[in-house]
Design a protein around this motif. Structure first.
Motif, PDB file in Angstrom:
ATOM      1  N   ASP A 197      21.049   9.206  22.755  1.00  0.00           N
ATOM      2  CA  ASP A 197      20.634   9.761  21.533  1.00  0.00           C
ATOM      3  C   ASP A 197      20.968  11.433  21.480  1.00  0.00           C
ATOM      4  O   ASP A 197      20.474  11.706  20.337  1.00  0.00           O
ATOM      5  N   SER A 198      20.887  11.904  22.723  1.00  0.00           N
ATOM      6  CA  SER A 198      20.917  13.350  22.643  1.00  0.00           C
ATOM      7  C   SER A 198      22.323  13.744  23.290  1.00  0.00           C
ATOM      8  O   SER A 198      23.063  13.178  24.121  1.00  0.00           O
TER       9      SER A 198
ATOM     10  N   VAL B 272      21.517  20.697  31.364  1.00  0.00           N
ATOM     11  CA  VAL B 272      21.266  21.416  30.012  1.00  0.00           C
ATOM     12  C   VAL B 272      22.058  20.323  28.966  1.00  0.00           C
ATOM     13  O   VAL B 272      22.684  19.789  28.989  1.00  0.00           O
ATOM     14  N   MET B 273      21.128  20.640  27.876  1.00  0.00           N
ATOM     15  CA  MET B 273      21.543  19.827  26.624  1.00  0.00           C
ATOM     16  C   MET B 273      21.362  20.876  25.296  1.00  0.00           C
ATOM     17  O   MET B 273      21.138  21.829  25.434  1.00  0.00           O
ATOM     18  N   LEU B 274      21.758  19.970  24.186  1.00  0.00           N
ATOM     19  CA  LEU B 274      21.364  20.799  22.878  1.00  0.00           C
ATOM     20  C   LEU B 274      19.966  20.415  22.361  1.00  0.00           C
ATOM     21  O   LEU B 274      19.663  19.325  22.539  1.00  0.00           O
TER      22      LEU B 274
ATOM     23  N   SER C  19      18.925  30.315  21.573  1.00  0.00           N
ATOM     24  CA  SER C  19      20.242  29.578  21.745  1.00  0.00           C
ATOM     25  C   SER C  19      19.767  28.027  21.487  1.00  0.00           C
ATOM     26  O   SER C  19      18.766  27.498  21.959  1.00  0.00           O
ATOM     27  N   PRO C  20      20.945  27.179  21.035  1.00  0.00           N
ATOM     28  CA  PRO C  20      20.711  25.623  20.931  1.00  0.00           C
ATOM     29  C   PRO C  20      20.649  25.103  22.313  1.00  0.00           C
ATOM     30  O   PRO C  20      20.516  23.958  22.403  1.00  0.00           O
ATOM     31  N   VAL C  21      21.211  26.007  23.154  1.00  0.00           N
ATOM     32  CA  VAL C  21      21.124  25.234  24.791  1.00  0.00           C
ATOM     33  C   VAL C  21      20.043  25.417  25.635  1.00  0.00           C
ATOM     34  O   VAL C  21      19.468  26.466  25.633  1.00  0.00           O
ATOM     35  N   VAL C  22      19.312  24.428  25.746  1.00  0.00           N
ATOM     36  CA  VAL C  22      18.099  24.482  26.375  1.00  0.00           C
ATOM     37  C   VAL C  22      18.118  23.310  27.566  1.00  0.00           C
ATOM     38  O   VAL C  22      18.922  22.451  27.784  1.00  0.00           O
ATOM     39  N   THR C  23      17.016  23.300  28.268  1.00  0.00           N
ATOM     40  CA  THR C  23      16.852  22.467  29.314  1.00  0.00           C
ATOM     41  C   THR C  23      16.164  21.119  29.049  1.00  0.00           C
ATOM     42  O   THR C  23      15.499  21.347  28.001  1.00  0.00           O
ATOM     43  N   PRO C  24      16.438  19.994  29.689  1.00  0.00           N
ATOM     44  CA  PRO C  24      15.476  18.717  29.157  1.00  0.00           C
ATOM     45  C   PRO C  24      14.064  19.001  29.498  1.00  0.00           C
ATOM     46  O   PRO C  24      13.192  18.660  28.719  1.00  0.00           O
TER      47      PRO C  24
END
Ligand code: DAH
Length: 436
Positions: free
Chosen positions: A110-111, A118-120, A85-90
């Motif tokens: 930048d992100s 949670v971020m991409l 999954s593209p959804v990850v934690t910092p």
């Protein structure tokens, strides 16, 4: 130029009520079957959310997918992963790789953040610890990655990367196996028309890690270099041809990444130009310690698939990868690299907008995301054409030029005007600028 970093995203309009065409902040956003609460970090846009399910790297016959399979076939005994999954934690994206707390990649400008937790993923390296922890010692991982960026023919906020890694035990038997593979690769490359400009494996500015036996670090670096030289030969000599008189030229450069040491970049000379292809290095031992494989060491690399596919297929604009037009898709056969035939280039039309920045400033990336959200892939290119500070009031003015062009049809003036009107009204409402 990156100056002031204040992001007012579509999901975070100012609290003050005003007549607005901008959707109110939803308290939750659905993403890939989960619902995530939003907060002051949320800056993911609907345009970006719409890309999350496309999975170009898994679309049979698509150039990105073919390039992936060519690389996978080159490393047949590696695990081939492509469904994370593209959804990850910092933590996954940065901390697990020892990125410093103040690294600019962490910023909202930048992100893409779904919320503060949670971020991409911005790179496939985000999965290194998870994959090593799962027990894989040799693996390739292909995935879509997301970065807030400018808009032009070679920059798109979504692109694809491939991460590769190989770790081995430091006992004599395991090191011996790596040394035998080094000899195999050396023999193979000696018979290839390839010319390599190397750098020293280890130098004072590109050191071995303190916890590594320098001899092992050297072996890892040699194996890394040979493995990648062999991949470059397969990809680039396969398309461009290479002869004794005209060998494929590959050049190694000392580099720096927060999660490798020593580190390198690889460039390939292709059709008259040196092209940056990938970053790589000996994996930081702290990454492997976090993965419960403290008794192993090894190397990793990360490469951008679009950049390589654009070169190998002669695809002139990165937006084409996202085209669903059969004139694009039907040109390609699964597993085979072919030269893209442009079906036509429709006329471009540009519109300029200049404005005074609000007192707290705005970031160029906020403007790029806003334009993409209004115009999608009809925005070919967005560029800053002027910056100016008023000598008396000290207010900052910025002028942007948006180039509109469709890949598949001619745009009429009214349509471009309507898009630009929306851009202007959103600049006023969302980013609080004053149009000049
Ligand atoms: N993740 C890096 C990037 O996106 C590329 C990279 C560099 C990957 C070095 C690696 C590596 O695995 O060892 O720019």
């Amino acid at each position: 130029m990156r100056v002031l970093r204040v992001s007012l995203s579509r999901y975070n309009p100012p609290l003050r009520r005003h007549r607005s065409t901008v959707a109110a902040t939803p308290s939750e956003i659905p993403i890939l079957g989960h619902s995530y609460p939003t907060d002051s970090y949320t800056n993911i846009t609907p345009t970006i959310v719409s890309k999350l399910s496309r999975r170009l790297h898994a679309q049979d016959g698509h150039p990105i997918s073919t390039l992936r399979s060519l690389i996978e076939n080159h490393f047949p005994d590696y695990a081939h992963l492509s469904s994370l999954s593209p959804v990850v934690t910092p933590y996954q994206n940065f901390d697990s790789l020892s990125f410093p707390a103040d690294h600019p990649g962490r910023s909202k400008t930048d992100s893409y953040y779904i919320n503060k937790d949670v971020m991409l993923r911005t790179h496939t390296s985000a999965h290194e610890v998870d994959v090593f922890t799962s027990g894989e010692a040799r693996w390739l991982l292909t995935a879509d990655v997301y970065r807030r960026d400018e808009i032009d023919a070679s920059h798109y906020p979504v692109f694809h990367q491939m991460e590769g890694a190989n770790i081995f035990g430091t006992d004599d038997a395991s090191v011996g196996a790596v040394e035998r593979d080094i000899q195999r690769l050396e023999r193979q490359l000696a018979e290839s028309n390839i010319e390599i400009q190397d750098v020293q494996h280890i130098t004072a500015t590109n050191p071995a890690q303190p916890s590594h036996d320098p001899r092992h670090s050297e072996i890892a670096a040699r194996h890394l270099k040979l493995s990648l030289n062999s991949l470059m030969y397969e990809l680039f000599a396969g398309v461009g041809g290479a002869t004794k008189e005209n060998p494929l030229q590959v050049r190694w450069i000392e580099a720096y990444f927060p999660f490798t040491s020593p580190s390198y970049e690889v460039e390939v000379f292709f059709r008259g130009k040196w092209l940056e292809i990938l970053g790589c290095g000996v994996v930081l031992q702290s990454t492997l310690d976090r993965s419960n494989v403290a008794n192993k060491m090894g190397w990793a690399f990360g490469l951008g698939l679009e950049r390589i596919a654009m070169i190998l297929y002669s695809i002139p604009d990165i937006r084409l990868f996202w085209s669903e037009d059969m004139r694009f898709l039907s040109q390609f056969t699964s597993g085979k690299i072919s030269t893209f035939k442009p079906y036509s280039k429709y006329p471009a039309s540009y519109r300029d907008v200049s404005f005074w920045q609000p007192d707290n400033g705005i970031h160029d990336n906020d403007v790029y995301d806003l334009v993409r959200d209004v115009a999608g892939d009809l925005a070919e290119d967005v560029a800053v054409i002027d910056r100016f500070t008023h000598p008396k009031t000290k207010r900052h003015s910025t002028a942007f030029r948006v180039n509109y062009r469709s890949m598949d049809r001619s745009l009429v003036n009214e349509e471009v005007n309507a898009l630009q009107d929306q851009v202007v009204s959103r600049l006023k409402e969302q980013l609080r600028v004053e149009i000049r």
